[in-house]
Design an enzyme around this catalytic site. Structure first.
Site, PDB file in Angstrom:
ATOM      1  N   CYS A  71      33.769  47.966  39.355  1.00  0.00           N
ATOM      2  CA  CYS A  71      33.319  48.192  40.735  1.00  0.00           C
ATOM      3  C   CYS A  71      31.860  47.833  41.002  1.00  0.00           C
ATOM      4  O   CYS A  71      31.575  46.939  41.788  1.00  0.00           O
ATOM      5  CB  CYS A  71      33.542  49.655  41.104  1.00  0.00           C
ATOM      6  SG  CYS A  71      35.261  50.133  41.028  1.00  0.00           S
TER       7      CYS A  71
HETATM    8  N1  LIG Z   1      38.923  51.241  38.279  1.00  0.00           N
HETATM    9  C1  LIG Z   1      38.204  51.986  39.090  1.00  0.00           C
HETATM   10  O1  LIG Z   1      37.506  52.878  38.658  1.00  0.00           O
HETATM   11  C2  LIG Z   1      38.211  51.757  40.594  1.00  0.00           C
HETATM   12  C3  LIG Z   1      37.633  52.742  41.411  1.00  0.00           C
HETATM   13  C4  LIG Z   1      37.665  52.575  42.779  1.00  0.00           C
HETATM   14  C5  LIG Z   1      38.233  51.427  43.327  1.00  0.00           C
HETATM   15  N2  LIG Z   1      38.769  50.471  42.521  1.00  0.00           N
HETATM   16  C6  LIG Z   1      39.391  49.306  43.161  1.00  0.00           C
HETATM   17  O2  LIG Z   1      40.809  49.437  43.072  1.00  0.00           O
HETATM   18  C7  LIG Z   1      41.412  48.150  42.940  1.00  0.00           C
HETATM   19  C8  LIG Z   1      42.274  48.120  41.690  1.00  0.00           C
HETATM   20  O3  LIG Z   1      41.457  48.330  40.552  1.00  0.00           O
HETATM   21  P1  LIG Z   1      42.033  48.786  39.140  1.00  0.00           P
HETATM   22  O4  LIG Z   1      40.852  49.221  38.361  1.00  0.00           O
HETATM   23  O5  LIG Z   1      43.174  49.723  39.315  1.00  0.00           O
HETATM   24  O6  LIG Z   1      42.578  47.386  38.596  1.00  0.00           O
HETATM   25  P2  LIG Z   1      43.571  47.171  37.346  1.00  0.00           P
HETATM   26  O7  LIG Z   1      43.323  45.782  36.887  1.00  0.00           O
HETATM   27  O8  LIG Z   1      43.455  48.307  36.392  1.00  0.00           O
HETATM   28  O9  LIG Z   1      45.015  47.266  37.996  1.00  0.00           O
HETATM   29  C9  LIG Z   1      45.509  46.333  38.886  1.00  0.00           C
HETATM   30  C10 LIG Z   1      46.982  46.125  38.602  1.00  0.00           C
HETATM   31  O10 LIG Z   1      47.498  45.249  39.591  1.00  0.00           O
HETATM   32  C11 LIG Z   1      48.422  44.376  38.981  1.00  0.00           C
HETATM   33  N3  LIG Z   1      48.577  43.214  39.845  1.00  0.00           N
HETATM   34  C12 LIG Z   1      47.802  42.122  39.958  1.00  0.00           C
HETATM   35  N4  LIG Z   1      48.284  41.309  40.904  1.00  0.00           N
HETATM   36  C13 LIG Z   1      49.379  41.900  41.419  1.00  0.00           C
HETATM   37  C14 LIG Z   1      50.295  41.548  42.437  1.00  0.00           C
HETATM   38  N5  LIG Z   1      50.179  40.423  43.122  1.00  0.00           N
HETATM   39  N6  LIG Z   1      51.318  42.401  42.676  1.00  0.00           N
HETATM   40  C15 LIG Z   1      51.452  43.543  41.969  1.00  0.00           C
HETATM   41  N7  LIG Z   1      50.611  43.932  41.001  1.00  0.00           N
HETATM   42  C16 LIG Z   1      49.571  43.116  40.724  1.00  0.00           C
HETATM   43  C17 LIG Z   1      47.830  44.095  37.617  1.00  0.00           C
HETATM   44  O11 LIG Z   1      48.809  43.652  36.694  1.00  0.00           O
HETATM   45  C18 LIG Z   1      47.280  45.480  37.245  1.00  0.00           C
HETATM   46  O12 LIG Z   1      48.217  46.266  36.552  1.00  0.00           O
HETATM   47  C19 LIG Z   1      40.266  47.147  42.934  1.00  0.00           C
HETATM   48  O13 LIG Z   1      40.055  46.697  44.223  1.00  0.00           O
HETATM   49  C20 LIG Z   1      39.085  47.992  42.500  1.00  0.00           C
HETATM   50  O14 LIG Z   1      37.861  47.455  42.973  1.00  0.00           O
HETATM   51  C21 LIG Z   1      38.788  50.624  41.158  1.00  0.00           C
END
Ligand SMILES: NC(=O)c1ccc[n+]([C@@H]2O[C@H](COP(=O)([O-])OP(=O)(O)OC[C@H]3O[C@@H](n4cnc5c(N)ncnc54)[C@H](O)[C@@H]3O)[C@@H](O)[C@H]2O)c1
Length: 451
Positions: free
Chosen positions: A284
């Site tokens: 992030c």
């Molecule tokens: N990790 C954190 O602490 C955090 C905190 C707040 C916000 N966010 C935001 O949340 C969002 C997700 O982050 P995350 O950390 O969970 O990412 P992540 O990479 O852990 O998970 C994302 C998942 O989406 C899947 N994916 C990718 N393309 C896809 C598609 N077209 N259809 C279905 N699934 C798909 C991936 O295989 C993966 O399992 C991002 O925008 C991030 O900025 C993350």
């Protein structure tokens, strides 16, 4: 499926909730809804993850296997790669990645792809919420037009006169505030900001989330909600840069920045401590601010605080390696040819996440400068190929007095709680500490270099 749903429908029990993206954000959210009694289906493009989830196995350190098994067995959770099953859902929550591309510009492809996979399955009366962090405008400008290609409508409308605007489906944005590994604030305790494309969409999303979080904060639009998330992360990014810059000055002045921060933090109002480190990490803070600076260009606006903070924070791994060089110099050694052990590759302590970890950059610079280095991290027995780095041949070396003593320098890059810092300092020839992890170590302080 009822086609004339009111927003209040989403206050109901046993809703069918679809979570797209079963990662660090999507999975905890899925299990929170399952815990509240809803029927949750996780969608992901990665078949390995789907297989593991359906077999009740976890791939994220802080999500226990038992929890997944419990919800799979009670049929409150299942996972699939079959996006046609989105048709069955009452609510669809999007939690896919929003990274930067190689030009450090937003990579919108994951959200776009997800909207494209919802569109042929979109049903009247469904609620769609984007949770992925993004720039102000993405929900309305990218997601909405794709969904409306289905022939269903969700008009952009604000103001009290539009309170009851007619919609075929509901669309909102609600940013995730997940802090992996934080034991004090879980999802259920963290207030959630929600903004709809129109008032009925906002009310529908508020109804849904009010069931699973302590407090929902409705705002007037998706753009406000999108910008609120960016403000939170830019606030962190800028303050970390500030304290990193002050650390560099303090070092030159012979002042201990950590002691300074502890002293300043005793002020009961108007101050919040931020701590220096080897650079920014995680999915992030190093990424999200650039979503805003990219969008700002469309408005002929330059986000100078973000650029400056980015400049300072990205220079920190270079500063760390320069400090290692200076410390080795006092032992008549150079970085080139020295044996160095890096402790901690995760981007922060006690998590199994190395996305954007500054340690990876430190290792790259060490390599460029000719060091012979290994790493240890209890969360990563071995490394795999990543987008910007390839350390797939590397395995975590065992940590004991004998191995520690065999290195010219030990770098504490991530301050995992499981490390015995006193024992590390006892055995080491030289310790370069980027986190002040050795603050309580009494013996051999002359071996420690804070940087
Ligand atoms: N990790 C954190 O602490 C955090 C905190 C707040 C916000 N966010 C935001 O949340 C969002 C997700 O982050 P995350 O950390 O969970 O990412 P992540 O990479 O852990 O998970 C994302 C998942 O989406 C899947 N994916 C990718 N393309 C896809 C598609 N077209 N259809 C279905 N699934 C798909 C991936 O295989 C993966 O399992 C991002 O925008 C991030 O900025 C993350």
């Amino acid at each position: 499926m009822p086609t004339d749903r009111k927003p209040e429908f989403f206050k109901g029990t046993q809703l069918k909730v679809a979570i797209i993206g079963c990662g660090y954000v999507g999975l905890p959210l899925a299990f929170r809804f399952a815990e509240a009694g809803h029927r949750v289906t996780g969608f992901d493009t990665d078949p390995n993850k789907i297989n593991m989830l359906n077999a009740g196995r976890s791939y994220i350190e802080h999500i226990p296997q038992t929890k997944i098994q419990q919800f799979v067995n009670s049929r409150h959770f299942n996972a699939t790669t079959d996006f046609s099953r989105l048709k069955e859902a009452d609510a669809i929550l999007i939690c896919v990645p929003t990274p930067l591309n190689e030009y450090r510009e937003p990579d919108l492809s994951y959200v776009e792809q997800t909207a494209l996979s919802i569109q042929p399955n979109l049903q009247k009366g469904q609620l769609v919420v984007l949770e992925s962090t993004t720039y102000p405008g993405m929900t309305e400008e990218l997601v909405l037009p794709i969904l409306e290609k289905s022939g269903l409508r969700c008009p952009i409308a604000s103001g009290p006169e539009n309170d009851n605007v007619a919609v075929d489906f509901f669309l909102a944005f609600s940013p995730e505030r997940e802090d992996p590994g934080n034991k004090q604030y879980g999802l259920a305790q963290i207030p959630k900001v929600v903004g709809g494309v129109n008032a009925p969409s906002g009310r529908a999303a508020v109804s849904l989330y009010a069931q699973v979080v302590a407090k929902v904060i409705p705002v007037s639009s998706t753009r406000t909600a999108e910008m609120a998330k960016l403000l939170e992360n830019i606030f962190r990014c800028v303050n970390i840069a500030l304290v990193n810059e002050l650390k560099l000055l303090s070092m030159r002045m012979g002042v201990d920045i950590w002691e300074v921060i502890d002293a300043a933090a005793t002020k009961p109002f108007g101050f919040m401590p931020f701590y220096p480190g080897p650079g920014l990490g995680g999915h992030c803070i190093p990424v999200d601010p650039f979503y805003l600076s990219w969008k700002a260009r469309e408005y002929d606006f330059s986000t100078r605080f973000i650029e400056l903070a980015g400049e300072i924070n990205t220079s920190m791994p270079y500063h760390i390696v320069d400090s290692i060089g200076a410390a080795l110099n006092t032992h008549q050694k150079s970085v080139k040819g020295s044996k160095i052990l890096v402790l901690g590759v995760a981007y922060k302590k006690d998590v199994d996440d190395l996305r954007e970890s500054p340690t990876l950059k430190i290792m790259q610079i060490l390599q460029e400068r000719g060091a012979i280095f290994d790493y240890n991290d209890p969360f990563f027995p071995q490394l795999h190929k990543m987008r910007h780095y390839n350390y797939e041949h590397m395995k975590s070396v065992p940590l004991n007095a004998q191995t520690i003593a065999s290195y010219d320098a030990i770098i504490i890059a991530t301050d995992h709680s499981s490390y015995d810092y006193a024992a590390i300092v006892d055995a080491a020839k030289l310790v370069v500490d980027t986190r002040n992890a050795t603050r309580r170590v009494q013996r051999h302080r002359n071996k420690i270099v804070l940087c």
